[in-house]
Design a protein around this motif. Sequence first.
Motif, PDB file in Angstrom:
ATOM      1  N   ARG A 238     -13.744  62.866 -49.738  1.00 29.86           N
ATOM      2  CA  ARG A 238     -14.821  63.856 -49.843  1.00 29.86           C
ATOM      3  C   ARG A 238     -15.026  64.283 -51.287  1.00 29.86           C
ATOM      4  NH1 ARG A 238     -12.478  66.228 -45.347  1.00 29.86           N
ATOM      5  NH2 ARG A 238     -11.568  67.890 -46.632  1.00 29.86           N
ATOM      6  N   ARG A 265     -13.271  64.317 -41.364  1.00 32.59           N
ATOM      7  CA  ARG A 265     -14.594  64.016 -41.919  1.00 32.59           C
ATOM      8  C   ARG A 265     -14.523  63.702 -43.411  1.00 32.59           C
ATOM      9  NH1 ARG A 265     -19.688  64.257 -40.465  1.00 32.59           N
ATOM     10  NH2 ARG A 265     -21.314  65.310 -41.665  1.00 32.59           N
ATOM     11  N   ILE A 266     -15.244  62.649 -43.852  1.00 23.09           N
ATOM     12  CA  ILE A 266     -15.283  62.327 -45.280  1.00 23.09           C
ATOM     13  C   ILE A 266     -16.589  62.773 -45.933  1.00 23.09           C
ATOM     14  CG2 ILE A 266     -13.829  60.310 -44.872  1.00 23.09           C
ATOM     15  CD1 ILE A 266     -16.373  58.619 -45.645  1.00 23.09           C
ATOM     16  N   THR A 267     -17.557  63.210 -45.133  1.00 21.40           N
ATOM     17  CA  THR A 267     -18.870  63.566 -45.674  1.00 21.40           C
ATOM     18  C   THR A 267     -18.842  64.975 -46.253  1.00 21.40           C
ATOM     19  OG1 THR A 267     -19.937  62.195 -43.986  1.00 21.40           O
ATOM     20  CG2 THR A 267     -21.324  63.761 -45.174  1.00 21.40           C
ATOM     21  N   PRO A 268     -19.036  65.124 -47.571  1.00 18.64           N
ATOM     22  CA  PRO A 268     -19.036  66.465 -48.164  1.00 18.64           C
ATOM     23  C   PRO A 268     -20.343  67.198 -47.897  1.00 18.64           C
ATOM     24  CG  PRO A 268     -19.449  64.827 -49.855  1.00 18.64           C
ATOM     25  CD  PRO A 268     -19.200  64.063 -48.582  1.00 18.64           C
ATOM     26  N   THR A 271     -23.616  65.983 -49.666  1.00 18.98           N
ATOM     27  CA  THR A 271     -24.303  64.731 -49.330  1.00 18.98           C
ATOM     28  C   THR A 271     -25.631  65.027 -48.640  1.00 18.98           C
ATOM     29  OG1 THR A 271     -22.247  63.463 -49.138  1.00 18.98           O
ATOM     30  CG2 THR A 271     -24.164  62.619 -47.951  1.00 18.98           C
ATOM     31  N   TRP A 274     -26.704  61.510 -44.374  1.00 20.86           N
ATOM     32  CA  TRP A 274     -25.445  61.153 -43.729  1.00 20.86           C
ATOM     33  C   TRP A 274     -25.663  60.979 -42.231  1.00 20.86           C
ATOM     34  CZ3 TRP A 274     -24.115  64.420 -39.822  1.00 20.86           C
ATOM     35  CH2 TRP A 274     -24.711  65.708 -39.837  1.00 20.86           C
TER      36      TRP A 274
END
Length: 439
Positions: A238, A265-268, A271, A274
């Motif tokens: 992230r 979760r890797i989505t900051p 972003t 997504w």
Amino acid sequence: MRISGTTAGEIAGSVRDLVASGELAPRAVLPPVRALAAELGVNRNTVALAYRRLVEAGVAETRGRGGTVIAAVPQLAREGVGVGGALIDLASGNPDPELLPDILAAARRGRYSQPLYGMPAVDAGLAEWACADFAEDIEQPFRTLVAHGAVDATERLLNAHLARGDVVAVEDPCFLASIGTLRLNGYRSAPVGVDGAGMRPDALRAALEEGARAVVCTPRAHNPTGASLTEERAADLRAILAGHPQVLVIEDDHFSAVSARPYHRITPSTTARWALVRSVSKFLGPDLRLALVAADTETTVRLEARLSAGTTWVSHLLQHIAHELLLDTAVHELHERAREAYARRSGRLVERLHAQGIEVPSRPDGLNVWVELDVDGRSVVDALAQRGWAVRPGHLFVRDPATHQGAIRVTSSTLSASQAEAFAAEFAAVLGDLRPANG
């Protein structure tokens, strides 16, 4: 070969006409830029631009010193094929049929009426369930849609934001269908190495510096390695992605309901574009061909345009079945048994391999176990087939097979205790036969 024209557009159009008429077959080599420019009496840059347009359109591809050739339809490996005869199937990548619910029984339950053109594309009940499910893991505003499985969703998401030739960061090794999606759509892949905790931060950073415009990540039960992101690793990824808010981030959480690992979760929050994709194939059945998608508003608008009612919406009957199954407490209990069974079977195989001196660094999640080798993987596959076992060679799951020959993938989803014991012993014997005598 009668290529004609004096502008880049005319030259490219002439080549496309020759391809369409069959005069230029797949893998035919186009004339060198300098030679064709001299023949047509045009500047070399004009021909170079024409060839570049052909490559961008997917009509041709460049092969370095091999020149520019007419593109052929890629020959892609697929899951669940190529195993037959008397071999014990540890290659298919399939879930255990005994751990899938009764689809036909669910079809007869609840209220279903034939939808007509113009109806909402997403079943209202399924949409409500999906929103509640996604809300447990997503803090940002989102909308939900339904696609024809995770592969379909990923392809449509990439096509909604990217152009041919764009770079996509994917795990290396990665899911067979991901390789096919990138090749068929003309995207370039930036391989991101994987260890027991998932995508490696240094490799992701390198892919983004290479110009990746999208990242496709499997947060848990990664196929083929079985790796799942740890909380610490997800935080590291992230932090890296936070510096690239323009990059599309797609998380393919295909094993969600039966995974033995939590979702990280890797989505900051930075972003802009997504999506989180959760298919039902591994725990409700591959034939439902259905995936739930949560995404930002702009992405859902673009995806919705590609899944609009009246053209390509996902069958409401399939959505009705999925909704009925997802609400069924008996199915929830089946998922719990599946989660325990898959973890037990892969863990048992790893233990038996370790007992034979075959190392698997981390305990995998999912349907498969990935084994790195110090000998050629294809030779191992052939030798095991002679002993009655079917497994997959590792080179199928990487971007450049020439650089990764030493690995196999073993599907453990239906593996019994006696089979695990026997396979590990046979595997060890094969490795002993293939290694040099002084090794």
